[in-house]
Each structure stands twice: as structure tokens, then as C-alpha cells.
Design an enzyme around this catalytic site. Sequence first.
Site, PDB file in Angstrom:
ATOM      1  N   GLY A   1     -49.917 -21.750 -23.445  1.00 39.02           N
ATOM      2  CA  GLY A   1     -48.944 -22.893 -23.313  1.00 39.02           C
ATOM      3  C   GLY A   1     -47.594 -22.415 -23.676  1.00 39.02           C
ATOM      4  O   GLY A   1     -46.610 -22.397 -23.085  1.00 39.02           O
TER       5      GLY A   1
ATOM      6  N   GLY B   1     -55.147 -15.336 -28.586  1.00 40.45           N
ATOM      7  CA  GLY B   1     -56.620 -15.579 -29.178  1.00 40.45           C
ATOM      8  C   GLY B   1     -56.978 -17.036 -29.059  1.00 40.45           C
ATOM      9  O   GLY B   1     -56.143 -17.849 -28.233  1.00 40.45           O
TER      10      GLY B   1
ATOM     11  N   SER C   1     -50.786 -20.111 -38.153  1.00 40.80           N
ATOM     12  CA  SER C   1     -50.661 -21.757 -38.106  1.00 40.80           C
ATOM     13  C   SER C   1     -50.585 -22.310 -39.136  1.00 40.80           C
ATOM     14  O   SER C   1     -50.968 -22.005 -40.318  1.00 40.80           O
ATOM     15  CB  SER C   1     -52.002 -21.724 -37.164  1.00 40.80           C
ATOM     16  OG  SER C   1     -51.981 -23.199 -37.312  1.00 40.80           O
TER      17      SER C   1
ATOM     18  N   TYR D   1     -60.775 -21.293 -37.670  1.00 42.54           N
ATOM     19  CA  TYR D   1     -59.487 -21.001 -36.964  1.00 42.54           C
ATOM     20  C   TYR D   1     -58.409 -20.779 -37.912  1.00 42.54           C
ATOM     21  O   TYR D   1     -57.694 -19.460 -37.967  1.00 42.54           O
ATOM     22  CB  TYR D   1     -59.100 -22.136 -36.079  1.00 42.54           C
ATOM     23  CG  TYR D   1     -57.546 -21.966 -35.605  1.00 42.54           C
ATOM     24  CD1 TYR D   1     -57.055 -20.875 -34.633  1.00 42.54           C
ATOM     25  CD2 TYR D   1     -56.640 -22.846 -35.887  1.00 42.54           C
ATOM     26  CE1 TYR D   1     -55.892 -20.865 -34.273  1.00 42.54           C
ATOM     27  CE2 TYR D   1     -55.408 -23.023 -35.347  1.00 42.54           C
ATOM     28  CZ  TYR D   1     -55.078 -21.814 -34.408  1.00 42.54           C
ATOM     29  OH  TYR D   1     -53.709 -21.846 -34.154  1.00 42.54           O
TER      30      TYR D   1
ATOM     31  N   ARG E   1     -48.751 -37.299 -36.753  1.00 45.86           N
ATOM     32  CA  ARG E   1     -48.679 -36.219 -37.405  1.00 45.86           C
ATOM     33  C   ARG E   1     -47.800 -35.152 -36.912  1.00 45.86           C
ATOM     34  O   ARG E   1     -46.890 -34.632 -37.865  1.00 45.86           O
ATOM     35  CB  ARG E   1     -50.218 -35.511 -37.307  1.00 45.86           C
ATOM     36  CG  ARG E   1     -50.331 -34.365 -38.021  1.00 45.86           C
ATOM     37  CD  ARG E   1     -51.646 -33.816 -37.736  1.00 45.86           C
ATOM     38  NE  ARG E   1     -51.743 -32.350 -38.241  1.00 45.86           N
ATOM     39  CZ  ARG E   1     -51.309 -31.281 -37.235  1.00 45.86           C
ATOM     40  NH1 ARG E   1     -51.180 -31.801 -35.933  1.00 45.86           N
ATOM     41  NH2 ARG E   1     -51.426 -30.066 -37.750  1.00 45.86           N
TER      42      ARG E   1
HETATM   43  P1  NAI Z   1     -53.301 -21.182 -26.120  1.00 42.99           P
HETATM   44  O1  NAI Z   1     -54.630 -21.425 -26.469  1.00 42.99           O
HETATM   45  O2  NAI Z   1     -52.417 -22.206 -24.805  1.00 42.99           O
HETATM   46  O3  NAI Z   1     -52.835 -19.537 -25.651  1.00 42.99           O
HETATM   47  C1  NAI Z   1     -53.738 -18.530 -26.250  1.00 42.99           C
HETATM   48  C2  NAI Z   1     -53.803 -17.603 -25.150  1.00 42.99           C
HETATM   49  O4  NAI Z   1     -54.715 -16.523 -25.812  1.00 42.99           O
HETATM   50  C3  NAI Z   1     -54.613 -17.858 -23.921  1.00 42.99           C
HETATM   51  O5  NAI Z   1     -53.824 -17.961 -22.819  1.00 42.99           O
HETATM   52  C4  NAI Z   1     -55.872 -17.317 -23.989  1.00 42.99           C
HETATM   53  O6  NAI Z   1     -56.381 -16.968 -22.645  1.00 42.99           O
HETATM   54  C5  NAI Z   1     -55.551 -15.942 -24.730  1.00 42.99           C
HETATM   55  N1  NAI Z   1     -56.684 -15.353 -25.362  1.00 42.99           N
HETATM   56  C6  NAI Z   1     -57.583 -15.978 -26.068  1.00 42.99           C
HETATM   57  N2  NAI Z   1     -58.707 -15.292 -26.308  1.00 42.99           N
HETATM   58  C7  NAI Z   1     -58.090 -13.998 -26.048  1.00 42.99           C
HETATM   59  C8  NAI Z   1     -58.594 -12.493 -26.004  1.00 42.99           C
HETATM   60  N3  NAI Z   1     -59.935 -12.464 -26.414  1.00 42.99           N
HETATM   61  N4  NAI Z   1     -58.024 -11.819 -25.544  1.00 42.99           N
HETATM   62  C9  NAI Z   1     -56.861 -12.060 -25.006  1.00 42.99           C
HETATM   63  N5  NAI Z   1     -56.202 -13.203 -24.959  1.00 42.99           N
HETATM   64  C10 NAI Z   1     -56.889 -14.048 -25.348  1.00 42.99           C
HETATM   65  O7  NAI Z   1     -52.252 -21.341 -27.343  1.00 42.99           O
HETATM   66  P2  NAI Z   1     -50.773 -21.611 -27.554  1.00 42.99           P
HETATM   67  O8  NAI Z   1     -50.515 -23.053 -27.805  1.00 42.99           O
HETATM   68  O9  NAI Z   1     -50.050 -20.905 -26.387  1.00 42.99           O
HETATM   69  O10 NAI Z   1     -50.520 -20.907 -28.767  1.00 42.99           O
HETATM   70  C11 NAI Z   1     -50.005 -19.467 -28.922  1.00 42.99           C
HETATM   71  C12 NAI Z   1     -50.206 -18.731 -30.358  1.00 42.99           C
HETATM   72  O11 NAI Z   1     -49.690 -19.546 -31.267  1.00 42.99           O
HETATM   73  C13 NAI Z   1     -51.783 -18.999 -30.511  1.00 42.99           C
HETATM   74  O12 NAI Z   1     -52.106 -17.669 -31.346  1.00 42.99           O
HETATM   75  C14 NAI Z   1     -51.962 -20.169 -31.695  1.00 42.99           C
HETATM   76  O13 NAI Z   1     -53.093 -20.068 -32.673  1.00 42.99           O
HETATM   77  C15 NAI Z   1     -50.645 -20.096 -32.181  1.00 42.99           C
HETATM   78  N6  NAI Z   1     -50.237 -21.450 -32.569  1.00 42.99           N
HETATM   79  C16 NAI Z   1     -49.824 -22.326 -31.782  1.00 42.99           C
HETATM   80  C17 NAI Z   1     -49.529 -23.753 -31.939  1.00 42.99           C
HETATM   81  C18 NAI Z   1     -48.919 -24.775 -30.966  1.00 42.99           C
HETATM   82  O14 NAI Z   1     -48.439 -25.795 -31.557  1.00 42.99           O
HETATM   83  N7  NAI Z   1     -48.952 -24.312 -29.710  1.00 42.99           N
HETATM   84  C19 NAI Z   1     -49.421 -23.950 -33.612  1.00 42.99           C
HETATM   85  C20 NAI Z   1     -49.777 -22.895 -34.369  1.00 42.99           C
HETATM   86  C21 NAI Z   1     -50.165 -21.629 -33.796  1.00 42.99           C
HETATM   87  C1  15L Z   2     -52.582 -25.217 -33.928  1.00 38.82           C
HETATM   88  O1  15L Z   2     -52.632 -24.146 -34.799  1.00 38.82           O
HETATM   89  C2  15L Z   2     -52.872 -25.063 -32.372  1.00 38.82           C
HETATM   90  O2  15L Z   2     -53.012 -23.909 -31.781  1.00 38.82           O
HETATM   91  C3  15L Z   2     -52.116 -26.053 -31.704  1.00 38.82           C
HETATM   92  O3  15L Z   2     -52.897 -26.242 -30.454  1.00 38.82           O
HETATM   93  C4  15L Z   2     -51.985 -27.443 -32.457  1.00 38.82           C
HETATM   94  O4  15L Z   2     -53.109 -27.958 -32.654  1.00 38.82           O
HETATM   95  C5  15L Z   2     -51.351 -27.233 -33.774  1.00 38.82           C
HETATM   96  O5  15L Z   2     -51.633 -26.132 -34.527  1.00 38.82           O
HETATM   97  C6  15L Z   2     -51.052 -28.325 -34.514  1.00 38.82           C
HETATM   98  O6  15L Z   2     -51.427 -28.285 -35.702  1.00 38.82           O
HETATM   99  O7  15L Z   2     -50.760 -29.341 -33.905  1.00 38.82           O
END
Ligand code: NAI
Ligand code: 15L
Length: 273
Positions: free
Chosen positions: A21, A82, A120, A145, A183
Site C-alpha cells: 500500500g 514484510g 510501527s 508483529y 483511532r
Molecule cells: P503492505 O502489507 O501493504 O506492504 C508490505 C509489502 O511487503 C507487501 O507488498 C508484501 O508483498 C511485502 N512482503 C511481505 N512479506 C515479504 C517477504 N517475505 N519478502 C518480501 N516482501 C514481503 O504494508 P504497507 O501498509 O505498505 O506498510 C509498509 C511498511 O510500513 C510495512 O513494513 C509496515 O509494517 C509498516 N507500517 C505501515 C503502516 C501503515 O499504516 N501503512 C503503519 C505502521 C507500519
Molecule cells: C500498522 O503497523 C499496520 O501496518 C497498518 O496496516 C495499520 O494497521 C497501522 O499499523 C495502524 O495502527 O493503524
Amino acid sequence: MANQEHAVPFKRLLLTGAAGGVGKVIRSRVASFADKIRVSDLSAALPPDAAPHEEVIPCDLSDKQAVDALVAGCDAVIHLGGVSVERPFEEVLEANIKGVYNLYEGARRHGVKRIIFASSNHVTGFYRQDEKIDAHALRRPDGYYGLSKSFGEDVAQFYFDRYGIETVSIRIGSAFPEPKDRRMMASWLSYDDLLDLLQRSLFTADVGHTVVYGMSDNAVTWWDNRFASKLGFVPRDSSEPFRAKIDAQPAPEPGSAVAVLQGGAFTTTGPFE
Ligand code: NAI
Ligand code: 15L
């Protein structure tokens, strides 16, 4: 931007999690951060199309050899890849715990200078919403997580102390196009503010290992983001324009985790038996 170390961009910046995302949104917007952007995700998630300034390299982060090859030739990393929600430990172990270790080992072996680690808010999810904490408060992860992100922050500190690899760990709140619920009125981070924070995290000199919260200028906040001032980060957006829309949603049950704890539903997800 004050306090910039690099007059010119990096040579090759690795972006993991590029098909996620956040990754999809920032991919084109990090083009100016380096001469080449190496774009990576799991092969099933990542189309092979590449812009002229990009190299597309699918990679499973849990595969140490593959990650080593992925990191070779890069001088900076934005690590988004991840598992991004609460999942069984075995899944989190592979993608996040082994994944972050593999990434930093590759960084050590190949001379990476700077990593931006997508940590996070779930590293501190068991604090209450009526508490205000800063990034040095005791961590209280709210699940496997959150534990994996807490481990990632420790890995970042260790690789700085031992090998001098600098990291900014950004404890992202909720990075989505807009807040989805009450939230997120406190935790929301706009994509524009995230981009600004990423840029500052990459180019500010002498960050060592700095931990900051990734949050916009929301009216209600749980986090004292004073350590982000080292980066000169002053968020411009706010969740406030979405208040009426969010207030129209049904209120969460009083006393429920979603209403009381910073980590919301993550604090009650599982066990996965
Ligand atoms: P997402 O789940 O949409 O994207 C994560 C990507 O990591 C996915 O495209 C997935 O295919 C890839 N992935 C998963 N397992 C893998 C592996 N073994 N090897 C290689 N790639 C792998 O998450 P999003 O929302 O884009 O978040 C990006 C990062 O930011 C993540 O690390 C997430 O934990 C962190 N994060 C995001 C938040 C949010 O509000 N979007 C909040 C807090 C942290
Ligand atoms: C995270 O760490 C997640 O990656 C994201 O999908 C949301 O759930 C976010 O925290 C949140 O706390 O809103």
C-alpha cells in the site's frame, strides 16, 4: 532542508515492499532520492515493469542469499517489506525477523550507509490513548508483529553501534489516503508528510539510530515527537478535515481495546490456535 549531509542523491536506493500500500504510492515519488531505485517485493506481488530510473528485483526477505544479492550495490535502503499486520508468529518470523536480520547483514557486507526502517506504532501499542509517550518510552509491543518491529529497532541500534550503519526507525502511525476510524484521527500520517519524513531521514547528517513517530499534525495525539526535530520534520497535514466523516461512524464500545489502547484491535488479535 537544514543539516543535509548529501549534496547529491545516493547512487542506488533499495525500496523493499514496493508492491504494498505505501510502496506503490511512494515508488515514483522517491525517484529523485538516488540515481537508480532498486524496487523489490515478493515475485508474485511485483509486476516486472520498470521506469528508466528503476531496476526491479523480486526477492523473499527470508532468503538470506537472495537478500544479500538484492542489497549488493545499494548505498541506502527504505525498508517497507514484510508482514504488516498481526499474524501467526511463524509468518512474522520469516518475513520480519529473519527479513530484517538478512537486510542488515547484507548492508554490513555491502557498505550500505543509511537505512530507513518502517517500524510501527505497535511497538508501543499497549500504552493507553490517554497517555502521551515519546520515542524513548519503554516499548510495549502489542503482538508478534509489534515484537518484530521492536526487534528491528534493536537490530538497527546494534548495526549502528557495531558497524556504523545509520538508521532512522519511523514508527508509522496509520499511513493511508485518509483516516479510517476514530483511532486514526490520532495516528494518521498523510503520504505527503511520510514522503517529507523519508527524505529528511535519508539526507539529514549524523542520525546514528534515531527513532521517531510517523504522524501528521493531528489535533489529538498520543506521541511527543520531539526526536523528529533532529530531522527538522514539521508535519503539514492533519486528520482534522476528516473529523465530521469519522464522527458519523458508530462509536467503539466504551472500555474496549479499540477505545482505550493505542494499538487498538492489534492488542486483542490472536492467539492463532
Ligand atoms: P503492505 O502489507 O501493504 O506492504 C508490505 C509489502 O511487503 C507487501 O507488498 C508484501 O508483498 C511485502 N512482503 C511481505 N512479506 C515479504 C517477504 N517475505 N519478502 C518480501 N516482501 C514481503 O504494508 P504497507 O501498509 O505498505 O506498510 C509498509 C511498511 O510500513 C510495512 O513494513 C509496515 O509494517 C509498516 N507500517 C505501515 C503502516 C501503515 O499504516 N501503512 C503503519 C505502521 C507500519
Ligand atoms: C500498522 O503497523 C499496520 O501496518 C497498518 O496496516 C495499520 O494497521 C497501522 O499499523 C495502524 O495502527 O493503524
